[in-house]
Design a protein around this motif. Structure first.
Motif, PDB file in Angstrom:
ATOM      1  N   ASN A  69       3.187   2.814 -26.559  1.00 40.47           N
ATOM      2  CA  ASN A  69       1.794   2.931 -26.969  1.00 40.47           C
ATOM      3  C   ASN A  69       0.848   3.287 -25.809  1.00 40.47           C
ATOM      4  OD1 ASN A  69      -0.001   3.074 -28.993  1.00 40.47           O
ATOM      5  ND2 ASN A  69      -0.537   0.903 -28.993  1.00 40.47           N
ATOM      6  N   ASP A  70       1.381   4.093 -24.877  1.00 38.33           N
ATOM      7  CA  ASP A  70       0.586   4.521 -23.723  1.00 38.33           C
ATOM      8  C   ASP A  70       0.593   6.058 -23.736  1.00 38.33           C
ATOM      9  OD1 ASP A  70      -0.283   5.408 -21.276  1.00 38.33           O
ATOM     10  OD2 ASP A  70       0.959   4.067 -20.077  1.00 38.33           O
ATOM     11  N   ASP A  71      -0.590   6.673 -23.934  1.00 38.08           N
ATOM     12  CA  ASP A  71      -0.583   8.139 -24.024  1.00 38.08           C
ATOM     13  C   ASP A  71      -1.096   8.816 -22.753  1.00 38.08           C
ATOM     14  OD1 ASP A  71      -3.292   7.650 -24.194  1.00 38.08           O
ATOM     15  OD2 ASP A  71      -3.419   8.023 -26.352  1.00 38.08           O
TER      16      ASP A  71
ATOM     17  N   LEU B 266       4.460   6.664 -34.592  1.00 35.33           N
ATOM     18  CA  LEU B 266       3.470   6.706 -33.503  1.00 35.33           C
ATOM     19  C   LEU B 266       2.066   6.723 -34.098  1.00 35.33           C
ATOM     20  CD1 LEU B 266       5.070   9.372 -31.134  1.00 35.33           C
ATOM     21  CD2 LEU B 266       4.985   6.911 -30.766  1.00 35.33           C
TER      22      LEU B 266
ATOM     23  N   CYS C  32       4.924   6.981 -24.658  1.00 28.78           N
ATOM     24  CA  CYS C  32       4.415   7.040 -26.032  1.00 28.78           C
ATOM     25  C   CYS C  32       4.972   5.898 -26.868  1.00 28.78           C
ATOM     26  CB  CYS C  32       4.788   8.373 -26.672  1.00 28.78           C
ATOM     27  SG  CYS C  32       3.610   9.648 -26.228  1.00 28.78           S
TER      28      CYS C  32
ATOM     29  N   GLN D  40      -1.603   9.796 -30.657  1.00 26.74           N
ATOM     30  CA  GLN D  40      -0.472  10.304 -29.866  1.00 26.74           C
ATOM     31  C   GLN D  40       0.140  11.535 -30.531  1.00 26.74           C
ATOM     32  OE1 GLN D  40       1.296   6.440 -29.911  1.00 26.74           O
ATOM     33  NE2 GLN D  40       1.195   6.280 -27.698  1.00 26.74           N
TER      34      GLN D  40
ATOM     35  N   THR E 212       6.945  10.809 -20.441  1.00 28.77           N
ATOM     36  CA  THR E 212       5.997  11.027 -21.549  1.00 28.77           C
ATOM     37  C   THR E 212       6.509  10.340 -22.804  1.00 28.77           C
ATOM     38  OG1 THR E 212       5.428  13.183 -20.618  1.00 28.77           O
ATOM     39  CG2 THR E 212       4.792  12.799 -22.883  1.00 28.77           C
TER      40      THR E 212
ATOM     41  N   CYS F  66       7.372  17.705 -27.727  1.00 27.67           N
ATOM     42  CA  CYS F  66       6.074  17.613 -28.414  1.00 27.67           C
ATOM     43  C   CYS F  66       6.254  17.635 -29.927  1.00 27.67           C
ATOM     44  CB  CYS F  66       5.160  18.748 -27.964  1.00 27.67           C
ATOM     45  SG  CYS F  66       4.696  18.561 -26.228  1.00 27.67           S
TER      46      CYS F  66
ATOM     47  N   LEU G  28       1.020  11.825 -21.640  1.00 23.68           N
ATOM     48  CA  LEU G  28       0.848  12.908 -22.605  1.00 23.68           C
ATOM     49  C   LEU G  28      -0.470  13.646 -22.338  1.00 23.68           C
ATOM     50  CD1 LEU G  28       2.140  14.255 -24.994  1.00 23.68           C
ATOM     51  CD2 LEU G  28       1.242  12.483 -26.495  1.00 23.68           C
ATOM     52  N   LYS G  29      -1.506  12.865 -21.999  1.00 19.32           N
ATOM     53  CA  LYS G  29      -2.793  13.506 -21.664  1.00 19.32           C
ATOM     54  C   LYS G  29      -2.642  14.396 -20.424  1.00 19.32           C
ATOM     55  CE  LYS G  29      -6.049  10.225 -23.714  1.00 19.32           C
ATOM     56  NZ  LYS G  29      -6.757   8.959 -23.518  1.00 19.32           N
TER      57      LYS G  29
END
Length: 1093
Positions: free
Chosen positions: A228-230, A267, A225, A271, A221, A258, A233-234
């Motif tokens: 730049n890939d969430d 970020l 992040c 995000q 995770t 978190c 996290l989703k």
């Protein structure tokens, strides 16, 4: 070959930006039979020479075909084509060189695999499993990605072999998560792990077995992040929502991560907000688990507050006339919403002490953004911290009101916001305590001519304040309120004409409406001050940009009319109706999203309440547009995860995740209007009764299917409410028409009781069904209906007991705490409310059918008996007894055959500790005497001393006990009246007289007064006393009862009482003695009684 080329051209046209061309291509594509389509699509996917866009389109179309029509299409294909599809897909994945195209083919593979799982969980495509195992260990990164992508998309791919392969699956995921060379593999394996956990949410052993993969998911995770890939996290948010317990073993590191991501300003906003969303979601889905980690929870508040400070300076803000919709992607809005949800989730006991100091510091900050955020934070926590803030509300209010004088307009705006929010959250106590301070401060803020935005918000706060303000509290301020509102309205009307600005005027018009609505008839003196201007606005504000103003003014006029009443409003009623009719006839030109529509619909209904039967003449004009709005059909769509990625929720679509990679989408525009329109149809049916009969058929045809309109609770509630009212309207057409209408709705109503998912709506449906049975009476349910109803009610009662057991299990959970207990109590209250509705339905069935329904009732008997067991909660015993009361009242003498089940519990319950149980038992004894028959005689005798004991208890008249006590008094009266052989009348009557009159229980009061009349009319010597010496006492009982409205004027009993009073009146001196001992209210009551009779 030529055909394939034509097909490629068609694919390109399907992607054309030209709408007409694309639409034509879609029609052509739909017209090609599936077995012709599939080889073309496969060939297009395979054709490496074609443009990638066209190949991707082919993969998407084939996946959609497999998703939507697999069962119709696939089995009908020749076996060689079936094998060809499967082989071709796997081969294409291996041959494909571009990763985006490979993903599209993997989605297709997952879709086919999903459909290859038979009902027993056997995967009919073993080659795909072999491919997964081989690919995941391959040296080719692309193939490893492909295997993970398919598994992420369809984690149930192993079917009934999953247990057998569990360790292999785990090894595969761990190995990929540790691939230091390839970021993409680590990310995908983390998402695949999350997907697998979500798919196995109900399997505790699987979740335990995979719990040690969570640290790897957390690491992925963080890594993703920073790239730049969430996406991971989703996935974490989804786990927090659906399987929060999976996070328990590593909750601390999850929260730490978190917090770290949320606070990292390098970020992107999205995000950071997603990282916060994990914590916020856990506060809702696993609040008790989170409350144990107060050290970390404490740290989240500064993060949320810091987000709320992230505001832009905007010089034109204070004079903007068009309100932009809140920017829901902004940190400030996200922080505020998060704070609201966390306060509600974790509860004020924990939250207020943690956040109070932070807010206080912010309010002292010289930077306006901090003061603004502090005030918005106070607004946000009001609902969740309700109990805790109530204790210190005085100091909070004094503090907030100071900021209405702040030098910065946006801080004054936030202070208005806080006042308005508190007026709603803490009503009506807030209004009772702070009316003087708040009304004055808001009126002063509304004078801020230089900052219309602040003025408008002060008016909005005033609306919140007056909506929930007790009338008596508002009336002393009416003069001042009206003076200010009128002055501002005059100024703003000028501004509208000169500059075209309308924002403040819109709010002021609604403020006037709200004040009138609360003040009711006290608004009459101010009516003429406002009505001419309001009519002027409706007549002249016809431009498109003034639609909202016009709608709100229409609302205002109709609310004022309702407040002041028909007599005062009649001078303008016909003008107003003409204005509304004119708008209505221009209705065809109104766009569907015109805000005037819903205001118009509600205004018509208010006019109907004001005019009563006279409104009937307008129905032909009103009903067309109303039916059109009530018939709005929302746009819906079933989308899979891949389609979802290209859709934006801001376009007015809302989505519900159905699991299995599918989402259900609905376009919400028009839903509120539809609900309002349905509610207004209910209003017309209620107000106009037989005057509405012309429309009953079209309305019932609209409403019955809406019992299943699951997109909006309000629509289903209105549909249910309308049913008994429509039957009432239809009565004038005679029994045949009425029965036809009942047959049309009965089946749907019963089914709705069985299937309605929302408990609030369910209670309305059950209540309406019971009312319908009362309207229709004996024989209205045929055998199939009764059978279905019996099964459903049995299910509801079984569910009731099961829910109680589940709550006991939750009380043993390691996270159980007092706040969990509060929410369990709420669940319990909901369950009990549904139980009351089961009782309502049985009441109407027994009342309509009598003894002949008892064989049907026997299927429910064991469950009702279970309700009255001594160890059950008091509410179960109360409602179980109420059901047996109905059996005795409506099904005697046959009811006695069930006496072995309920007689002992009923007699014991007369002395129960809980007043509600005593009341139900005492009522039962009363109906036993009145309707039960000979068999019940010994039980009436046995009950008498128990009833007397309750009545004579020292606290029997306290507020919580009085209803039960009055039912005991009434029961003693019924035993004396209907079973005199069970009682020594001469001994008990003087006591009984001393217990009269009954004030609270109006129904029982009528029984006691009626029996008192019997005794007086028969010159009973015990009641009248020697030489009528008891008459003054009797007079005072009658006067007191009438003064408390215990008997209605139209009741036959009231005429008999009047006769008794007249006889005393004619007796000269005795009358003077009787009257002199009555107080003023009682004397007036006696006079009213004589005048009315």
């Amino acid at each position: 070959m030529a055909e394939q080329q034509q097909f490629c051209a068609l694919l390109n046209q399907l992607m054309s930006p030209d709408n007409a061309l694309r639409k034509q291509a879609e029609e052509t594509y739909e017209g090609i039979p599936s077995q012709v389509k599939i080889p073309f699509l496969l060939e297009s996917i395979r054709n490496a020479a074609a443009a990638e866009e066209a190949r991707q389109m082919a993969a998407v179309l084939l996946r959609r075909l497999m998703s939507s029509s697999f069962d119709e299409v696939y089995p009908a294909l020749p076996p060689d084509l079936q094998t060809g599809i499967k082989n071709e897909i796997l081969l294409s994945i291996q041959m494909e060189t571009t990763s985006s195209m490979r993903r599209k083919i993997c989605d297709l593979a997952a879709e086919v695999a999903r459909n290859m799982l038979d009902d027993d969980g056997n995967n009919q495509w073993p080659e795909v499993l072999k491919f997964l195992f081989e690919s995941v260990s391959s040296q080719d990164v692309g193939l490893r990605e492909a295997a993970l992508h398919i598994f992420w998309n369809f984690p149930g791919i192993f079917g009934n072999q999953q247990q057998h392969y569990l360790d292999v699956i785990k090894r595969m995921l761990v190995q990929c998560m540790q691939d230091q060379e390839n970021f993409q593999i680590r990310t995908l394996s983390a998402r695949a792990t999350a997907s697998f956990v979500l798919a196995n949410e109900h399997s505790v052993p699987v979740l335990k077995h995979f719990s040690d993969l969570l640290p790897g998911v957390l690491q992925a995770t963080a890594d993703a992040c920073f790239q730049n890939d969430d996406s991971v996290l989703k996935s974490l948010v989804e786990i927090a929502e659906t399987v929060p317990k999976y996070l328990r073993p590593h909750l601390e590191p999850t929260l730490q991560l978190c917090l770290k991501l949320c606070g990292d300003t390098n970020l992107g906003n999205m995000q950071r907000q997603l990282a916060l969303e994990v914590i916020v979601t856990l506060s809702e889905t696993a609040s008790a688990m989170l409350r144990k980690h107060t050290n970390i929870v404490t740290l989240t508040f500064p993060q949320m507050l810091a987000m709320m400070v992230d505001l832009e300076d905007d010089d034109d803000w204070a004079v903007a006339d068009e309100l932009e919709d809140d920017d829901f992607d902004s940190n400030a809005v996200a922080g505020e919403s998060a704070l609201d949800r966390v306060a509600c989730g974790l509860g004020g006991k924990l939250v207020l002490p943690m956040i109070k100091e932070h807010i206080m510091q912010m309010l002292q900050n010289p930077d306006w953004k901090y003061r603004h955020a502090g005030l918005m934070a106070l607004s946000a926590i009001g609902e969740g911290c309700h109990q805790q803030m109530e204790g210190i509300l005085n100091e909070i209010v004094n503090l907030v009101l100071l900021f209405l004088q702040d030098p910065h307009p946006r801080v004054r705006y936030a202070a208005c916001n806080a006042v308005g929010q508190m007026a709603t959250d803490f009503a009506p106590g807030f209004q009772k305590k702070f009316h003087e301070k708040v009304i004055g401060a808001l009126l002063q803020t509304m004078e801020d001519q230089a900052n219309p935005r602040v003025q408008a918000h002060a008016a909005a706060a005033l609306i919140n304040f007056t909506e929930d303000c007790p009338k008596s509290q508002l009336v002393p301020y009416l003069d001042n309120l009206v003076k200010h509102l009128h002055a501002i309205m005059v100024v703003k009307l000028q501004e509208l004409i000169q500059k075209g600005t309308k924002l403040v005027l819109e709010q002021v018009v609604t403020s006037i409406a709200s004040v009138a609505d609360t003040a009711e008839e006290k608004f009459v003196p101010y009516y003429d001050l406002f009505m001419p201007s309001l009519k002027h606005i409706v007549e002249n504000a016809v431009q498109k940009e003034l639609r909202l103003l016009r709608g709100k003014t229409i609302e205002c006029i109709s609310l004022i009319g309702l407040a002041v009443g028909k007599d005062k409003f009649m001078q303008d009623a016909s003008d107003v109706m003409q204005l509304l009719l004119k708008t209505q006839t221009d209705f065809s030109d109104l766009e569907d999203d015109d805000p005037q529509i819903s205001y118009m619909i509600s205004a018509w209904a208010r006019m109907c309440k004001i005019l009563g039967k006279e409104f009937q003449q307008y129905l032909p004009v009103v009903m067309g547009p109303l039916m059109k709005t009530a018939s709005i059909k929302p746009e819906v769509a079933l989308l899979d995860t891949q389609d979802m990625e290209s859709i934006n929720e801001d376009d007015g679509w809302e989505f519900v995740n159905l699991g299995d990679q599918q989402s259900f989408g609905i376009k919400t525009a028009g839903l509120e209007e539809k609900a309002t329109a349905c509610q207004m149809l209910v209003c017309y049916a209620k107000e106009l009764k037989e005057g509405f009969v012309e429309y009953t058929e079209q309305v019932v045809k609209l409403m019955v299917p809406l019992l299943k309109f699951y997109f909006h609770d309000g629509v289903r509630v209105a549909a249910a409410e309308s049913m008994p009212l429509l039957l009432d309207c239809a009565r004038v057409r005679g029994p045949e028409y009425l029965t036809q209408m009942w047959h049309f709705m009965c089946d749907a109503l019963i089914k709705a009781i069985g299937t309605e998912p929302d408990s609030d709506v369910l209670s309305e449906v059950m209540h309406s069904f019971a009312k319908c049975i009362e309207v229709m009476g004996d024989g209205c349910l045929n055998n199939e209906h009764l059978e279905e109803l019996g099964g459903i009610l049995k299910g509801k009662l079984e569910e009731h007991f099961k829910n109680q057991e589940l709550r006991q299990v939750k009380r043993q959970d390691e996270d159980y705490d007092e706040q969990v207990e509060e929410s369990l109590q709420d669940e319990n209250d909901n369950d009990v409310y549904i139980l009351t509705k089961v009782s309502d339905i049985l009441h109407s069935v027994f009342g309509s059918y009598g003894e002949k329904v008892l064989p049907w009732f026997e299927q429910l008997l064991p469950l009702i008996v279970n309700l009255i067991c001594p160890q059950r909660p008091w509410s179960d015993r109360q409602w179980g007894l109420c059901i047996f009361d109905d059996v005795i009242e409506h099904c005697s003498p046959s009811s006695f055959k069930y006496g072995e089940y309920f007689l002992r519990p009923m007699l014991q319950s007369v002395c129960d500790n809980t007043p509600e149980v005593r009341q139900a038992a005492a009522y039962g004894i009363g109906v036993m005497a009145q309707f039960g028959g000979e068999n019940y005689r010994p039980f009436c005798t046995e009950a008498l001393p128990l009833l007397v004991g309750v009545i004579q208890a020292p606290d029997s008249k306290t507020k919580e006990n009085v209803h039960a006590t009055e039912n005991c008094v009434s029961a003693v009266g019924k035993i004396m009246k209907y079973r005199p052989e069970c009682v020594n009348l001469n001994e008990v009557l003087p006591h009984w007289l001393s217990w009269l009159p009954l004030h609270e229980d109006k129904e029982e009061a009528v029984h006691t007064f009626s029996y008192l009349c019997d005794l007086i009319e028969s010159n009973n010597p015990v009641v009248l006393g020697p030489n009528n010496t008891n008459l003054p006492r009797i007079m005072s009982i009658i006067a007191d009862g009438i003064a408390h409205e215990a008997v209605k004027q139209e009741d036959g009993c009231s005429k008999r009482l009047a006769n008794v009073v007249r006889q005393v009146q004619n007796s000269g001196g005795l009358w003077t003695e009787c009257i002199s001992q009555l107080n003023e209210a009682q004397q007036k009551a006696v006079q009213d009684l004589l005048n009315a009779a």
